[in-house]
Design an enzyme around this catalytic site. Structure first.
Site, mmCIF file in Angstrom:
data_model
loop_
_atom_site.group_PDB
_atom_site.id
_atom_site.type_symbol
_atom_site.label_atom_id
_atom_site.label_comp_id
_atom_site.label_asym_id
_atom_site.label_seq_id
_atom_site.Cartn_x
_atom_site.Cartn_y
_atom_site.Cartn_z
ATOM 1 N N HIS A 84 7.031 -2.220 8.233
ATOM 2 C CA HIS A 84 5.999 -1.968 7.213
ATOM 3 C C HIS A 84 5.797 -3.203 6.340
ATOM 4 C CE1 HIS A 84 3.686 0.013 4.082
ATOM 5 N NE2 HIS A 84 4.595 -0.293 3.177
ATOM 6 N N ARG A 93 -0.440 -11.477 2.446
ATOM 7 C CA ARG A 93 0.179 -12.768 2.178
ATOM 8 C C ARG A 93 -0.070 -13.681 3.368
ATOM 9 N NH1 ARG A 93 4.831 -13.105 -0.874
ATOM 10 N NH2 ARG A 93 5.914 -14.037 0.907
ATOM 11 N N GLU A 150 1.642 7.666 2.682
ATOM 12 C CA GLU A 150 2.771 6.866 3.164
ATOM 13 C C GLU A 150 3.829 7.819 3.685
ATOM 14 O OE1 GLU A 150 4.041 4.135 0.070
ATOM 15 O OE2 GLU A 150 2.558 2.655 0.722
ATOM 16 N N GLU A 152 7.277 8.841 4.401
ATOM 17 C CA GLU A 152 8.595 8.414 3.911
ATOM 18 C C GLU A 152 9.577 9.575 4.018
ATOM 19 O OE1 GLU A 152 8.711 6.349 0.214
ATOM 20 O OE2 GLU A 152 6.693 5.516 0.417
ATOM 21 N N GLN A 191 -3.882 -0.098 -6.719
ATOM 22 C CA GLN A 191 -2.610 -0.805 -6.507
ATOM 23 C C GLN A 191 -2.827 -2.325 -6.413
ATOM 24 O OE1 GLN A 191 -0.703 0.415 -2.861
ATOM 25 N NE2 GLN A 191 1.086 -0.878 -3.161
ATOM 26 N N LYS A 204 0.104 4.739 -7.760
ATOM 27 C CA LYS A 204 1.165 5.535 -7.138
ATOM 28 C C LYS A 204 1.513 6.805 -7.921
ATOM 29 C CE LYS A 204 2.554 2.627 -3.816
ATOM 30 N NZ LYS A 204 2.729 2.993 -2.406
HETATM 31 CA CA CA Z 1 5.982 4.013 -1.020
#
Ligand code: CA
Length: 361
Positions: A84, A93, A150, A152, A191, A204
């Site tokens: 990720h 980046r 996301e 998780e 974000q 978030k």
């Molecule tokens: Ca997260």
């Protein structure tokens, strides 16, 4: 079952009628493991009194309203999947230096907000915040147009350490009660504008979804897996017997499977996350949640959020009815599922789902 004297020999009164599992978890692993085994034994015994009174003790899932299993304390969200972090790093980046220089030295995380963690099935209202117009010339207060999920997992802390006393990597497993599925809903436009210099905030903290039950670490013992090979970390992040778990994880958008990955693909395992979280003496408490960060895996199907799947909103995802998605639209449903299977042992983590609701502000 408590009222029938099933647990009389275990000093555990008063925890069974609590709304949350915190008091139960607070009994400690010896007692909670004993209670788990007792229930398991009864369920496997065809002559069990418990089974004969099944309807008195158990409810059909579809006939009840699920609630949060925990009174959640502090919530920390890690960023522990190398797949990720590299996928996102390549988008935002230099592709040649996708990982920040500190990433391979420590499990990176930010402190989140427990008040907005909701149980599976809760509608998710599209958040407002600061983001730019489509032509990127004007900053506006408007609903997020880049809403994402996301995939998780949440580590549920089951034992506290006192302030000033770090937990070693080797001891960390004793501080985990169990695991649950977790969706860290993310507004990418909010974000992107706010995250420097202090990290995620309003992109978030509007909502995260937790599945309604917790799978205890005892149940996961048969599914221990090898950890990913690492660049040698500092000694406090090493343990004699490092392990992860083989948990298959899937995400569905409007009924279409969009992600298939596995908990064992995490680069930093929960023991290392706990050791680093407490390296400075920070105290964890029963009911705290440490989320893993998006768990992406190898290959095209292993990407754990739309940001990765659509390569930053450039490559549309095709759904069942031919509709396309770059990010979530109002009315979309995201469902996360997790399971372990080996031989005739199978463990499910329940559903973790939510539907996006339009914001009528
Ligand atoms: Ca997260």
């Amino acid at each position: 079952m408590y009222d029938f004297g099933y647990f009389n020999h275990i000093d555990s009164a008063d925890v069974y009628h609590s709304k949350y599992l915190n008091d139960f978890i607070n009994l400690g692993k010896i007692k909670t493991s004993e209670i788990r085994l007792l229930i398991q034994k009864e369920l496997c015994d065809e002559h069990s009194v418990l089974k004969s009174k099944f309807k008195r003790f158990f409810h059909v899932q579809n006939e009840v309203t699920m609630e949060l299993p925990l009174n959640i304390g502090d919530y920390t969200d890690f960023y522990s999947s190398k797949f990720h972090a590299e996928n996102v790093g390549k988008l935002f980046r230099d592709p040649e230096n996708a990982l920040p220089p500190n990433w391979l030295t420590m499990p990176i995380a930010y402190h989140g907000r427990s008040s907005s963690i909701v149980v599976s099935g809760t509608e998710i209202t599209r958040p407002y915040g600061q983001s730019f117009s489509n032509d990127k010339t004007e900053l506006r207060h408007q609903p997020s147009s880049l809403l994402d999920f996301e995939l998780e997992m949440a580590t549920i802390i089951g034992k506290e350490n006192t302030l000033g006393n770090p937990i070693s990597c080797g001891d960390a497993k004793d501080y985990v009660f169990g695991y649950a599925l977790f969706n860290d809903w993310s507004a990418r436009d909010l974000q992107k504008w706010e995250y420097q210099p202090l990290g995620p905030f309003t992109g978030k903290n509007f909502a995260s979804t937790l599945s309604p039950w917790i799978v205890m670490t005892d149940a996961l013992e048969p599914f221990k897996a090898n950890v990913i090979e690492q660049v040698e970390p500092l000694s406090y992040l090493k343990s004699v017997d490092p392990f992860s778990y083989d948990i298959e994880l899937r995400a569905f958008l409007n009924g279409v499977e969009v992600t298939r990955t596995n908990f064992k693909h995490l680069y930093w395992n929960p023991s290392q996350q706990i050791a680093h979280h407490t390296v400075n003496g920070c105290n964890l408490r029963v009911g705290d949640i440490l989320a893993s960060g998006t768990i992406s895996g190898p290959g095209k199907t292993g990407k754990g959020c739309l940001l990765e799947i659509t390569e930053g909103g450039k490559k549309p995802l095709i759904l069942k009815n031919g509709e396309q998605r770059l990010f979530l639209q109002d009315g979309d449903e995201v469902l996360l599922k997790g399971s372990c299977a080996r031989g005739d042992i199978r463990i499910g983590f329940g559903d973790n789902w939510g539907v996006i609701k339009a914001n009528k502000l």
